[in-house]
Design a protein around this motif. Structure first.
Motif, PDB file in Angstrom:
ATOM      1  N   ASN A 111      11.399 -28.943  18.101  1.00  7.43           N
ATOM      2  CA  ASN A 111      10.515 -27.874  18.592  1.00  7.43           C
ATOM      3  C   ASN A 111       9.978 -27.027  17.439  1.00  7.43           C
ATOM      4  O   ASN A 111       8.802 -26.621  17.437  1.00  7.43           O
ATOM      5  CB  ASN A 111      11.258 -26.998  19.602  1.00  7.43           C
ATOM      6  CG  ASN A 111      11.462 -27.690  20.936  1.00  7.43           C
ATOM      7  OD1 ASN A 111      10.704 -28.595  21.294  1.00  7.43           O
ATOM      8  ND2 ASN A 111      12.498 -27.294  21.672  1.00  7.43           N
ATOM      9  N   LEU A 137       7.256 -29.112  15.754  1.00  7.40           N
ATOM     10  CA  LEU A 137       6.019 -29.151  16.534  1.00  7.40           C
ATOM     11  C   LEU A 137       5.277 -27.822  16.451  1.00  7.40           C
ATOM     12  O   LEU A 137       4.042 -27.788  16.391  1.00  7.40           O
ATOM     13  CB  LEU A 137       6.329 -29.499  17.990  1.00  7.40           C
ATOM     14  CG  LEU A 137       6.936 -30.893  18.221  1.00  7.40           C
ATOM     15  CD1 LEU A 137       7.262 -31.084  19.705  1.00  7.40           C
ATOM     16  CD2 LEU A 137       5.988 -31.975  17.741  1.00  7.40           C
ATOM     17  N   GLU A 138       6.020 -26.724  16.436  1.00  8.21           N
ATOM     18  CA  GLU A 138       5.393 -25.409  16.312  1.00  8.21           C
ATOM     19  C   GLU A 138       4.721 -25.255  14.953  1.00  8.21           C
ATOM     20  O   GLU A 138       3.608 -24.720  14.846  1.00  8.21           O
ATOM     21  CB  GLU A 138       6.438 -24.309  16.508  1.00  8.21           C
ATOM     22  CG  GLU A 138       5.899 -22.889  16.389  1.00  8.21           C
ATOM     23  CD  GLU A 138       4.834 -22.579  17.420  1.00  8.21           C
ATOM     24  OE1 GLU A 138       3.980 -21.713  17.141  1.00  8.21           O
ATOM     25  OE2 GLU A 138       4.840 -23.193  18.507  1.00  8.21           O
ATOM     26  N   VAL A 193       3.525 -27.670  13.093  1.00 15.89           N
ATOM     27  CA  VAL A 193       2.355 -28.548  13.057  1.00 15.89           C
ATOM     28  C   VAL A 193       1.174 -27.933  13.800  1.00 15.89           C
ATOM     29  O   VAL A 193       0.012 -28.121  13.411  1.00 15.89           O
ATOM     30  CB  VAL A 193       2.729 -29.933  13.650  1.00 15.89           C
ATOM     31  CG1 VAL A 193       1.496 -30.728  14.006  1.00 15.89           C
ATOM     32  CG2 VAL A 193       3.591 -30.701  12.667  1.00 15.89           C
ATOM     33  N   ARG A 194       1.449 -27.181  14.849  1.00 19.20           N
ATOM     34  CA  ARG A 194       0.362 -26.550  15.611  1.00 19.20           C
ATOM     35  C   ARG A 194      -0.449 -25.591  14.744  1.00 19.20           C
ATOM     36  O   ARG A 194      -1.603 -25.298  15.048  1.00 19.20           O
ATOM     37  CB  ARG A 194       0.916 -25.801  16.828  1.00 19.20           C
ATOM     38  CG  ARG A 194       1.483 -26.707  17.912  1.00 19.20           C
ATOM     39  CD  ARG A 194       1.836 -25.926  19.159  1.00 19.20           C
ATOM     40  NE  ARG A 194       2.577 -26.763  20.100  1.00 19.20           N
ATOM     41  CZ  ARG A 194       3.895 -26.731  20.256  1.00 19.20           C
ATOM     42  NH1 ARG A 194       4.618 -25.878  19.555  1.00 19.20           N
ATOM     43  NH2 ARG A 194       4.493 -27.533  21.124  1.00 19.20           N
ATOM     44  N   HIS A 195       0.155 -25.113  13.674  1.00 16.43           N
ATOM     45  CA  HIS A 195      -0.541 -24.156  12.800  1.00 16.43           C
ATOM     46  C   HIS A 195      -1.300 -24.837  11.663  1.00 16.43           C
ATOM     47  O   HIS A 195      -1.766 -24.167  10.746  1.00 16.43           O
ATOM     48  CB  HIS A 195       0.461 -23.156  12.230  1.00 16.43           C
ATOM     49  CG  HIS A 195       0.954 -22.156  13.240  1.00 16.43           C
ATOM     50  ND1 HIS A 195       0.229 -21.037  13.587  1.00 16.43           N
ATOM     51  CD2 HIS A 195       2.088 -22.135  13.991  1.00 16.43           C
ATOM     52  CE1 HIS A 195       0.895 -20.346  14.498  1.00 16.43           C
ATOM     53  NE2 HIS A 195       2.031 -20.998  14.769  1.00 16.43           N
ATOM     54  N   SER A 215      -4.156 -25.877  11.838  1.00 20.26           N
ATOM     55  CA  SER A 215      -5.545 -25.419  11.905  1.00 20.26           C
ATOM     56  C   SER A 215      -5.731 -24.048  11.268  1.00 20.26           C
ATOM     57  O   SER A 215      -6.860 -23.572  11.147  1.00 20.26           O
ATOM     58  CB  SER A 215      -6.026 -25.382  13.359  1.00 20.26           C
ATOM     59  OG  SER A 215      -5.205 -24.502  14.125  1.00 20.26           O
ATOM     60  N   ALA A 222       2.097 -35.635  16.863  1.00 23.88           N
ATOM     61  CA  ALA A 222       1.588 -34.259  16.801  1.00 23.88           C
ATOM     62  C   ALA A 222       0.956 -33.976  15.444  1.00 23.88           C
ATOM     63  O   ALA A 222      -0.086 -33.304  15.357  1.00 23.88           O
ATOM     64  CB  ALA A 222       2.730 -33.275  17.069  1.00 23.88           C
ATOM     65  N   ALA A 242      -2.965 -32.976  14.776  1.00 23.02           N
ATOM     66  CA  ALA A 242      -3.296 -31.724  14.093  1.00 23.02           C
ATOM     67  C   ALA A 242      -4.185 -31.971  12.880  1.00 23.02           C
ATOM     68  O   ALA A 242      -5.125 -31.206  12.612  1.00 23.02           O
ATOM     69  CB  ALA A 242      -2.012 -31.007  13.678  1.00 23.02           C
ATOM     70  N   ASN A 250      -7.665 -32.686  14.106  1.00 27.04           N
ATOM     71  CA  ASN A 250      -8.333 -31.443  14.509  1.00 27.04           C
ATOM     72  C   ASN A 250      -8.830 -30.665  13.295  1.00 27.04           C
ATOM     73  O   ASN A 250      -9.933 -30.106  13.305  1.00 27.04           O
ATOM     74  CB  ASN A 250      -7.387 -30.571  15.340  1.00 27.04           C
ATOM     75  CG  ASN A 250      -7.126 -31.142  16.721  1.00 27.04           C
ATOM     76  OD1 ASN A 250      -7.907 -31.958  17.215  1.00 27.04           O
ATOM     77  ND2 ASN A 250      -6.040 -30.725  17.346  1.00 27.04           N
ATOM     78  N   ARG A 251      -8.007 -30.633  12.246  1.00 23.59           N
ATOM     79  CA  ARG A 251      -8.409 -29.909  11.043  1.00 23.59           C
ATOM     80  C   ARG A 251      -9.626 -30.591  10.392  1.00 23.59           C
ATOM     81  O   ARG A 251     -10.538 -29.921   9.928  1.00 23.59           O
ATOM     82  CB  ARG A 251      -7.244 -29.833  10.052  1.00 23.59           C
ATOM     83  CG  ARG A 251      -7.530 -28.930   8.863  1.00 23.59           C
ATOM     84  CD  ARG A 251      -6.299 -28.702   8.013  1.00 23.59           C
ATOM     85  NE  ARG A 251      -6.612 -27.825   6.885  1.00 23.59           N
ATOM     86  CZ  ARG A 251      -6.578 -26.496   6.912  1.00 23.59           C
ATOM     87  NH1 ARG A 251      -6.231 -25.880   8.040  1.00 23.59           N
ATOM     88  NH2 ARG A 251      -6.882 -25.781   5.855  1.00 23.59           N
TER      89      ARG A 251
END
Length: 361
Positions: free
Chosen positions: A8, A11-12, A14-16, A18, A160, A164, A167-168
């Motif tokens: 977790n 994954l958190e 990796v969400r950043h 962007s 993930a 990411a 997306n970037r």
């Protein structure tokens, strides 16, 4: 810490990706824990395998310095990764036999000495302009590492990570497309280059201006100009901007007259995947240059062809020293021409010459 908590956290992080400055330190730390390793690295190279950036966690400063200074050029994983599909895992224990590893100076002098006897590399970026991977290093090789890499937790993390990164890339391309469209409407063009001159992205109009008007070319994926002094000034400017924020302008004689101006600035961090320094380049032909070249000022003030060329260059932003180098004449000759221009145009300062040239339009 349980595997669920570690995943977790990964994954958190990796969400950043962007974020303007992505949290690669946290991503590396979490990836090391998810996969199972002693240290982790993110390494990005340009299309010519020149090092753009290396970010590491749990790696000694000595190892980082050695890799950055010279070992990256002999990294045994890099040639094996060439052309590999993004999302692929590479394991040095699968790629090389024990005997071949022991014959490798990279393995003996770098990997073993810095407790990295096994490297597990996940290909993050594979394109003509940039190649990169996330590597987990282990001091004690993991038998049947492939089973671990194909586990659900690792697959969840890497899916993930890939999403990411995509997306970037998309956000960076949207930024570039918007800039291209804006500058194209002004008759200008843009490109994105590395500190070594490697072309990362380039608009179609930029390629047209480079070839047709500025004599800039691509050689081995890098910006190149037939004049050695122009190549040197461009290289020096790119190197300086890779370490410092700021703006530089370089004037280049046009292929068919006039002067092409390259405006260089440290690129927005959103255009980078990691922390690699990139340079945003704008190519333009100053409208004032075209006006000066039209002959209006020459006729009005009785300028010679040589004086007109000098005035054109001054309006475009060239310094007297730059003009002297590009024209292969002495600086004393240029100073005499400036004095004559001031006399003919009734000016007392060099800046007044430029202002009067603009004022004639």
């Amino acid at each position: 810490m349980t595997s669920a908590i570690v995943l977790n956290r990964a994954l958190e992080a990796v969400r950043h990706l962007s974020d303007p400055t992505p949290p690669w330190d946290e991503i590396l730390q979490c990836s090391r824990q998810v996969v199972g390793g002693d240290s982790a690295s993110f390494i990005l190279l340009d299309g010519n395998s020149e090092l753009l950036t290396v970010q590491q966690c749990n790696v000694s400063t000595a190892a980082l310095a050695e890799y950055t200074d010279h070992f990256y050029a002999s990294d045994i994983v890099v040639p094996r990764a060439l052309g590999t599909v993004e999302g692929t895992w590479l394991d040095t224990n699968e790629l090389f036999s024990r005997a071949s590893l022991e014959r490798s100076s990279y393995y003996v002098d770098f990997m073993c000495r810095h407790r990295m006897r096994q490297m597990l590399t996940f290909i993050v970026e594979e394109s003509p302009s940039r190649r990169g991977g996330l590597t987990i290093q282990r001091e004690v090789p993991l038998d049947r590492a492939r089973k671990r890499l194909e586990s659900e937790s690792v697959r969840t993390f890497t899916r993930a990570l890939q999403a990411a990164v995509r997306n970037r890339r998309t956000e960076a391309q949207q930024w570039i497309d918007a800039a291209d469209s804006t500058f194209r409407s002004l008759g200008e063009a843009t490109c994105l280059v590395s500190p070594m001159g490697g072309v990362i992205r380039q608009s179609a109009f930029a390629q047209q201006l480079m070839w047709e008007r500025a004599s800039l070319r691509h050689r081995n994926g890098r910006l190149w100009h037939p004049r050695p002094e122009v190549r040197e000034r461009l290289s020096a400017a790119l190197r300086s901007l890779s370490a410092l924020d700021g703006h530089l302008a370089i004037s280049i004689p046009g292929e068919h007259g006039g002067v092409c101006v390259l405006d260089l600035v440290r690129a927005d961090r959103r255009l980078s995947i990691g922390n690699e320094p990139l340079v945003f380049v704008r190519l333009r032909f100053n409208d004032a240059v075209n006006h000066v070249s039209s002959g209006v000022l020459r006729a009005s003030y009785g300028l010679t062809a040589a004086e007109e060329r000098l005035l054109t260059a001054l309006v475009a932003g060239q310094s007297p020293g730059e003009f002297a180098r590009l024209q292969a004449i002495s600086i004393n000759t240029v100073r005499k021409q400036i004095s004559m221009l001031m006399e003919k145009m009734d000016c007392h300062r060099q800046v007044d010459l430029v202002r009067k040239a603009y004022g004639e339009s």
